[in-house]
Write an enzyme that holds these catalytic residues in place. Structure first.
Site, PDB file in Angstrom:
ATOM      1  N   CYS A 121      51.598  67.289  21.216  1.00  0.00           N
ATOM      2  CA  CYS A 121      51.919  66.036  20.912  1.00  0.00           C
ATOM      3  C   CYS A 121      50.783  65.319  20.339  1.00  0.00           C
ATOM      4  O   CYS A 121      49.777  66.090  20.676  1.00  0.00           O
ATOM      5  CB  CYS A 121      51.911  65.013  21.855  1.00  0.00           C
ATOM      6  SG  CYS A 121      53.424  62.898  21.230  1.00  0.00           S
ATOM      7  N   CYS A 123      49.500  62.073  20.137  1.00  0.00           N
ATOM      8  CA  CYS A 123      49.084  60.631  20.938  1.00  0.00           C
ATOM      9  C   CYS A 123      47.495  60.894  21.397  1.00  0.00           C
ATOM     10  O   CYS A 123      47.417  59.968  21.499  1.00  0.00           O
ATOM     11  CB  CYS A 123      50.487  60.159  21.518  1.00  0.00           C
ATOM     12  SG  CYS A 123      50.342  61.013  23.002  1.00  0.00           S
ATOM     13  N   LYS A 196      64.097  61.926  25.959  1.00  0.00           N
ATOM     14  CA  LYS A 196      62.394  61.540  26.901  1.00  0.00           C
ATOM     15  C   LYS A 196      62.645  59.690  26.477  1.00  0.00           C
ATOM     16  O   LYS A 196      62.509  59.072  25.100  1.00  0.00           O
ATOM     17  CB  LYS A 196      61.769  61.521  26.296  1.00  0.00           C
ATOM     18  CG  LYS A 196      60.164  61.256  25.838  1.00  0.00           C
ATOM     19  CD  LYS A 196      58.558  61.537  25.832  1.00  0.00           C
ATOM     20  CE  LYS A 196      57.924  60.231  26.181  1.00  0.00           C
ATOM     21  NZ  LYS A 196      56.509  61.768  25.479  1.00  0.00           N
ATOM     22  N   ARG A 206      49.043  57.518  30.530  1.00  0.00           N
ATOM     23  CA  ARG A 206      48.121  56.484  29.287  1.00  0.00           C
ATOM     24  C   ARG A 206      47.123  56.540  29.301  1.00  0.00           C
ATOM     25  O   ARG A 206      45.710  56.683  28.953  1.00  0.00           O
ATOM     26  CB  ARG A 206      49.001  55.355  28.572  1.00  0.00           C
ATOM     27  CG  ARG A 206      49.898  56.123  27.914  1.00  0.00           C
ATOM     28  CD  ARG A 206      51.107  55.138  27.323  1.00  0.00           C
ATOM     29  NE  ARG A 206      52.376  55.228  26.349  1.00  0.00           N
ATOM     30  CZ  ARG A 206      53.592  54.857  26.322  1.00  0.00           C
ATOM     31  NH1 ARG A 206      53.187  53.333  26.413  1.00  0.00           N
ATOM     32  NH2 ARG A 206      54.911  55.104  26.232  1.00  0.00           N
ATOM     33  N   ARG A 218      56.485  52.306  21.567  1.00  0.00           N
ATOM     34  CA  ARG A 218      57.067  54.091  20.942  1.00  0.00           C
ATOM     35  C   ARG A 218      58.191  53.597  21.312  1.00  0.00           C
ATOM     36  O   ARG A 218      59.726  54.928  21.066  1.00  0.00           O
ATOM     37  CB  ARG A 218      56.593  54.655  22.551  1.00  0.00           C
ATOM     38  CG  ARG A 218      54.772  54.738  22.539  1.00  0.00           C
ATOM     39  CD  ARG A 218      54.979  56.373  22.941  1.00  0.00           C
ATOM     40  NE  ARG A 218      54.039  56.889  23.355  1.00  0.00           N
ATOM     41  CZ  ARG A 218      52.754  56.645  22.926  1.00  0.00           C
ATOM     42  NH1 ARG A 218      52.388  56.619  21.788  1.00  0.00           N
ATOM     43  NH2 ARG A 218      51.820  57.276  23.954  1.00  0.00           N
ATOM     44  N   GLU A 234      70.529  64.662  21.194  1.00  0.00           N
ATOM     45  CA  GLU A 234      69.764  65.125  21.819  1.00  0.00           C
ATOM     46  C   GLU A 234      69.370  66.307  21.812  1.00  0.00           C
ATOM     47  O   GLU A 234      68.719  67.294  21.438  1.00  0.00           O
ATOM     48  CB  GLU A 234      68.781  64.368  21.683  1.00  0.00           C
ATOM     49  CG  GLU A 234      67.868  62.656  21.562  1.00  0.00           C
ATOM     50  CD  GLU A 234      66.918  62.734  20.839  1.00  0.00           C
ATOM     51  OE1 GLU A 234      66.535  64.372  20.269  1.00  0.00           O
ATOM     52  OE2 GLU A 234      66.659  62.108  19.570  1.00  0.00           O
ATOM     53  N   LYS A 249      63.211  62.961  31.127  1.00  0.00           N
ATOM     54  CA  LYS A 249      62.264  61.867  31.530  1.00  0.00           C
ATOM     55  C   LYS A 249      62.083  60.528  31.174  1.00  0.00           C
ATOM     56  O   LYS A 249      62.549  60.810  29.948  1.00  0.00           O
ATOM     57  CB  LYS A 249      61.065  62.456  30.718  1.00  0.00           C
ATOM     58  CG  LYS A 249      59.913  61.902  30.363  1.00  0.00           C
ATOM     59  CD  LYS A 249      58.627  62.567  29.764  1.00  0.00           C
ATOM     60  CE  LYS A 249      57.561  61.840  29.880  1.00  0.00           C
ATOM     61  NZ  LYS A 249      56.401  62.336  29.146  1.00  0.00           N
ATOM     62  N   SER A 275      54.462  59.520  35.830  1.00  0.00           N
ATOM     63  CA  SER A 275      52.917  59.282  36.106  1.00  0.00           C
ATOM     64  C   SER A 275      53.111  57.987  37.320  1.00  0.00           C
ATOM     65  O   SER A 275      52.899  57.233  38.273  1.00  0.00           O
ATOM     66  CB  SER A 275      52.486  58.604  35.467  1.00  0.00           C
ATOM     67  OG  SER A 275      52.212  57.946  34.204  1.00  0.00           O
ATOM     68  N   TYR A 314      53.214  65.238  39.496  1.00  0.00           N
ATOM     69  CA  TYR A 314      51.684  65.609  40.245  1.00  0.00           C
ATOM     70  C   TYR A 314      51.587  65.761  41.675  1.00  0.00           C
ATOM     71  O   TYR A 314      50.252  65.871  42.198  1.00  0.00           O
ATOM     72  CB  TYR A 314      51.334  64.383  40.119  1.00  0.00           C
ATOM     73  CG  TYR A 314      51.583  63.764  37.865  1.00  0.00           C
ATOM     74  CD1 TYR A 314      50.491  64.426  37.420  1.00  0.00           C
ATOM     75  CD2 TYR A 314      52.169  63.121  37.827  1.00  0.00           C
ATOM     76  CE1 TYR A 314      50.694  63.782  35.704  1.00  0.00           C
ATOM     77  CE2 TYR A 314      52.343  62.757  36.397  1.00  0.00           C
ATOM     78  CZ  TYR A 314      51.780  63.039  35.471  1.00  0.00           C
ATOM     79  OH  TYR A 314      51.609  63.101  34.087  1.00  0.00           O
TER      80      TYR A 314
HETATM   81  C1  PBG Z   1      52.895  62.100  25.854  1.00  0.00           C
HETATM   82  C2  PBG Z   1      53.451  62.453  26.766  1.00  0.00           C
HETATM   83  C3  PBG Z   1      53.210  60.974  27.647  1.00  0.00           C
HETATM   84  C4  PBG Z   1      53.800  61.972  28.910  1.00  0.00           C
HETATM   85  C5  PBG Z   1      53.801  63.268  28.945  1.00  0.00           C
HETATM   86  N1  PBG Z   1      53.594  63.365  27.474  1.00  0.00           N
HETATM   87  C6  PBG Z   1      52.954  59.499  27.620  1.00  0.00           C
HETATM   88  C7  PBG Z   1      54.177  58.725  26.712  1.00  0.00           C
HETATM   89  O1  PBG Z   1      55.163  59.409  26.403  1.00  0.00           O
HETATM   90  O2  PBG Z   1      53.823  57.398  26.505  1.00  0.00           O
HETATM   91  C8  PBG Z   1      53.654  60.825  30.005  1.00  0.00           C
HETATM   92  C9  PBG Z   1      53.992  61.459  30.789  1.00  0.00           C
HETATM   93  C10 PBG Z   1      53.723  60.945  32.392  1.00  0.00           C
HETATM   94  O3  PBG Z   1      53.793  59.391  32.631  1.00  0.00           O
HETATM   95  O4  PBG Z   1      53.380  61.650  33.039  1.00  0.00           O
HETATM   96  N2  PBG Z   1      53.503  61.959  24.253  1.00  0.00           N
END
Ligand code: PBG
Length: 327
Positions: A121, A123, A196, A206, A218, A234, A249, A275, A314
């Site tokens: 990614c 970001c 996602k 983040r 986003r 998708e 996700k 997370s 995690y």
């Molecule tokens: C990158 C990405 C993200 C996560 C995994 N890959 C953050 C987002 O989409 O903003 C989130 C993982 C998590 O919250 O544990 N794009």
């Protein structure tokens, strides 16, 4: 008084042996993929404030951590990088000496048997924090694709066993597949973050990854939580572009989607307990409101019961330890 009851499901819940015998969903440490946050440098293992029990690791420490979790039976890790420098197009994400690429080489040397997956990614590598290139104030889909492909290729060159695009650009699986195939990596699978959702549960990540968008949000590229059928669009797209594995996700709030994807698709399915899902449990446990082990294992069991083959979490190493000691 109740003797006229014929059906009594409680009969089979009476003893631990009966319950164990009838359990349909069994977790094992090999179900888990463990996310690692890699920073430049050496000898670094810094606690991440937003994710209790998780660390920013330099590549050498990431290799040690990978070896440790592999010993516990966790057979895969998922690498995220925090680069030394960022720019508008996230070019540090494809640097051969970037934290993820360096960690891949260290991990594959320390524990060659482990499956090392990488998040692909932009970001974490863009100065604006969006997952793609900004053109006229918008994230431009097609302009982003070659940058994602370049980053995925750099991961494969550094030893990644799986590349996992999480950006939600249309066509990225195909673009990455083509780039890998062209350079001799036709054997490296793509695990697509297929479904996602844009939502509130990525906050702690983040902060941990330094990847919050600098403006806006986003929602113009990640999915709307109120839409269900879009998940199948998708899925069809990623499958057609050659995704080897698909993902849903977050996991816990989207168990219905996990189940429906499982029922419609024979590709291996991953689910990401993100997370925010992790933080809710660890924070409640720290406040004395939940039994952390019991709550965590219950959520992981539910995600597997819904149909996930692989759970990105995690809790992975701790859950592996808990499962070892389980009666
Ligand atoms: C990158 C990405 C993200 C996560 C995994 N890959 C953050 C987002 O989409 O903003 C989130 C993982 C998590 O919250 O544990 N794009």
């Amino acid at each position: 008084m109740n003797s006229d009851l014929t059906v009594r499901p409680r009969r089979l819940r009476r003893t631990p042996a009966l319950r164990a015998m009838l359990r349909e969903t069994l977790l094992t440490p090999a179900d888990f993929m463990y996310p690692l946050f890699v920073v430049p440098g050496a000898g670094l293992r810094r606690p991440i404030a937003s994710l209790a029990g998780q660390f920013h690791l330099s590549p050498d420490q990431a290799a040690e951590e990978a070896a440790r979790v592999y010993e516990l039976g966790v057979k895969s890790v998922l690498l995220f990088g925090l680069p030394a420098a960022k720019d508008a197009v996230g070019s540090s994400g494809a640097a051969p000496d970037g934290p993820v690429q360096t960690a891949l080489r260290a991990i594959k040397k320390a524990v060659p048997e482990i499956a090392a997956a990488t998040d692909v990614c932009l970001c974490e590598y863009t100065d604006h924090g969006h997952c793609g290139l900004i053109v006229d104030g918008q994230v431009d889909n097609d302009a982003t694709l070659p940058h994602l492909a370049r980053q995925a290729l750099s991961h494969a060159e550094a030893g990644a066993d799986i590349v996992a695009p999480s950006d939600m650009m249309d066509g990225r699986v195909g673009a990455i597949r083509a780039a890998l195939d062209q350079k001799g990596f036709s054997h490296i699978p793509v695990m697509a973050y297929t479904v996602k959702y844009a939502g509130a549960f990525y906050g702690p990540f983040r902060e941990a990854a330094g990847s919050a968008p600098g403006f806006g949000d986003r929602r113009a590229y990640q999915m709307d939580p109120a839409r269900r059928r879009e998940a199948f669009i998708e899925l069809a797209q990623d499958a057609a572009e050659g995704a080897d594995m698909v993902m849903v996700k977050p996991a816990g709030p989207y168990l219905d989607i996990i189940r429906e994807i499982r029922d419609r698709c024979d590709l291996p399915l991953a689910a990401y307990q993100v997370s925010g899902e992790y933080a809710m449990i660890t924070a409640a446990a720290a406040a004395g409101l939940l039994d952390e082990k019991a709550a965590a294992l219950e959520t992981l069991t539910s995600i597997k019961r819904a149909g996930a083959d692989v759970i990105i979490t995690y809790f992975a190493p701790r859950a592996a330890e808990w499962l070892r000691g389980r009666d």
